[in-house]
Design a protein around this motif. Structure first.
Motif, PDB file in Angstrom:
ATOM      1  N   MET A   1      36.075  23.609 -23.699  1.00 60.45           N
ATOM      2  CA  MET A   1      36.979  22.720 -24.414  1.00 60.45           C
ATOM      3  C   MET A   1      36.152  21.708 -25.216  1.00 60.45           C
ATOM      4  SD  MET A   1      39.716  20.132 -22.711  1.00 60.45           S
ATOM      5  CE  MET A   1      41.309  20.182 -23.402  1.00 60.45           C
ATOM      6  N   SER A   2      36.426  21.600 -26.497  1.00 58.35           N
ATOM      7  CA  SER A   2      35.677  20.655 -27.327  1.00 58.35           C
ATOM      8  C   SER A   2      36.267  19.254 -27.204  1.00 58.35           C
ATOM      9  CB  SER A   2      35.697  21.109 -28.783  1.00 58.35           C
ATOM     10  OG  SER A   2      37.014  21.082 -29.281  1.00 58.35           O
ATOM     11  N   LYS A   3      35.382  18.278 -27.406  1.00 57.27           N
ATOM     12  CA  LYS A   3      35.834  16.883 -27.344  1.00 57.27           C
ATOM     13  C   LYS A   3      36.735  16.586 -28.529  1.00 57.27           C
ATOM     14  CE  LYS A   3      32.076  14.867 -24.783  1.00 57.27           C
ATOM     15  NZ  LYS A   3      31.078  13.826 -24.736  1.00 57.27           N
ATOM     16  N   LYS A   4      37.666  15.695 -28.297  1.00 52.55           N
ATOM     17  CA  LYS A   4      38.610  15.308 -29.339  1.00 52.55           C
ATOM     18  C   LYS A   4      38.231  13.967 -29.943  1.00 52.55           C
ATOM     19  CE  LYS A   4      42.052  18.316 -27.792  1.00 52.55           C
ATOM     20  NZ  LYS A   4      42.980  19.082 -28.497  1.00 52.55           N
ATOM     21  N   TYR A   5      36.957  13.559 -29.742  1.00 50.95           N
ATOM     22  CA  TYR A   5      36.489  12.292 -30.312  1.00 50.95           C
ATOM     23  C   TYR A   5      34.990  12.381 -30.582  1.00 50.95           C
ATOM     24  CZ  TYR A   5      34.838  11.387 -25.566  1.00 50.95           C
ATOM     25  OH  TYR A   5      34.206  11.475 -24.350  1.00 50.95           O
ATOM     26  N   ILE A   6      34.529  11.462 -31.419  1.00 49.16           N
ATOM     27  CA  ILE A   6      33.101  11.342 -31.735  1.00 49.16           C
ATOM     28  C   ILE A   6      32.736   9.864 -31.583  1.00 49.16           C
ATOM     29  CG2 ILE A   6      31.349  11.508 -33.534  1.00 49.16           C
ATOM     30  CD1 ILE A   6      33.127  13.642 -34.884  1.00 49.16           C
ATOM     31  N   ILE A   7      31.714   9.596 -30.794  1.00 51.35           N
ATOM     32  CA  ILE A   7      31.172   8.239 -30.711  1.00 51.35           C
ATOM     33  C   ILE A   7      29.952   8.205 -31.622  1.00 51.35           C
ATOM     34  CG2 ILE A   7      30.063   6.528 -29.234  1.00 51.35           C
ATOM     35  CD1 ILE A   7      31.767   7.642 -26.915  1.00 51.35           C
ATOM     36  N   GLN A   8      29.936   7.270 -32.544  1.00 47.68           N
ATOM     37  CA  GLN A   8      28.831   7.182 -33.497  1.00 47.68           C
ATOM     38  C   GLN A   8      27.825   6.140 -33.002  1.00 47.68           C
ATOM     39  OE1 GLN A   8      26.427   8.029 -35.490  1.00 47.68           O
ATOM     40  NE2 GLN A   8      27.898   8.775 -37.005  1.00 47.68           N
ATOM     41  N   ASN A   9      26.680   6.601 -32.537  1.00 50.87           N
ATOM     42  CA  ASN A   9      25.607   5.713 -32.085  1.00 50.87           C
ATOM     43  C   ASN A   9      24.460   5.620 -33.081  1.00 50.87           C
ATOM     44  OD1 ASN A   9      26.686   4.955 -29.516  1.00 50.87           O
ATOM     45  ND2 ASN A   9      26.225   7.022 -28.799  1.00 50.87           N
ATOM     46  N   ASN A  10      24.447   6.506 -34.049  1.00 52.14           N
ATOM     47  CA  ASN A  10      23.346   6.560 -35.018  1.00 52.14           C
ATOM     48  C   ASN A  10      23.876   6.639 -36.439  1.00 52.14           C
ATOM     49  OD1 ASN A  10      21.067   6.740 -33.111  1.00 52.14           O
ATOM     50  ND2 ASN A  10      22.061   8.656 -32.520  1.00 52.14           N
TER      51      ASN A  10
END
Length: 121
Positions: free
Chosen positions: A1-10
């Motif tokens: 199952m793919s994540k439904k969000y992206i956390i941008q750290n870079n």
């Protein structure tokens, strides 16, 4: 199952020659997405850009300091806590003629692209 969000750290740090700091969190340079761009900016005291007629709506939220906009022939100054939407195909100049840095968020729909900004020479 793919994540439904992206956390941008870079975020992508956009190279500039005018002292302005641009960290794109989402958009063409970071995610390749052209629907929206979100960038954290710091415009140093005395900074300005040429007039432009962007082909995108631009939303600006001021975090710290003040920022000046010349929209068509009207001068508008925003300060911390204020925001503005400037419609695409509007002639505008962004600047910080004040004595302190201005920190803000810029959101462009569709995403910022140098090909769509139409800066004047």
């Amino acid at each position: 199952m793919s994540k439904k969000y992206i956390i941008q750290n870079n975020p992508f740090i956009v190279p500039t020659t005018d002292g302005k700091t641009i960290k794109e969190h989402f958009g063409n340079a970071t995610t390749g997405g052209s629907k929206i761009s979100i960038a954290h900016m710091i415009a140093p005291a005395g900074w300005s850009e040429p007039f432009q007629i962007p082909e995108f709506d631009e939303y600006t939220f001021i975090i710290k300091g003040k920022k000046q906009f010349i929209i068509e022939d009207e001068v508008v100054t925003l300060q911390a806590g204020q925001s503005i939407k400037i419609q695409k195909n509007t002639r505008v100049q962004y600047s910080n003629p004040f004595n302190e840095d201005c920190e803000y968020l810029a959101i462009c729909l569709p995403a910022f692209s140098i090909d769509l900004v139409n800066r004047e020479e």
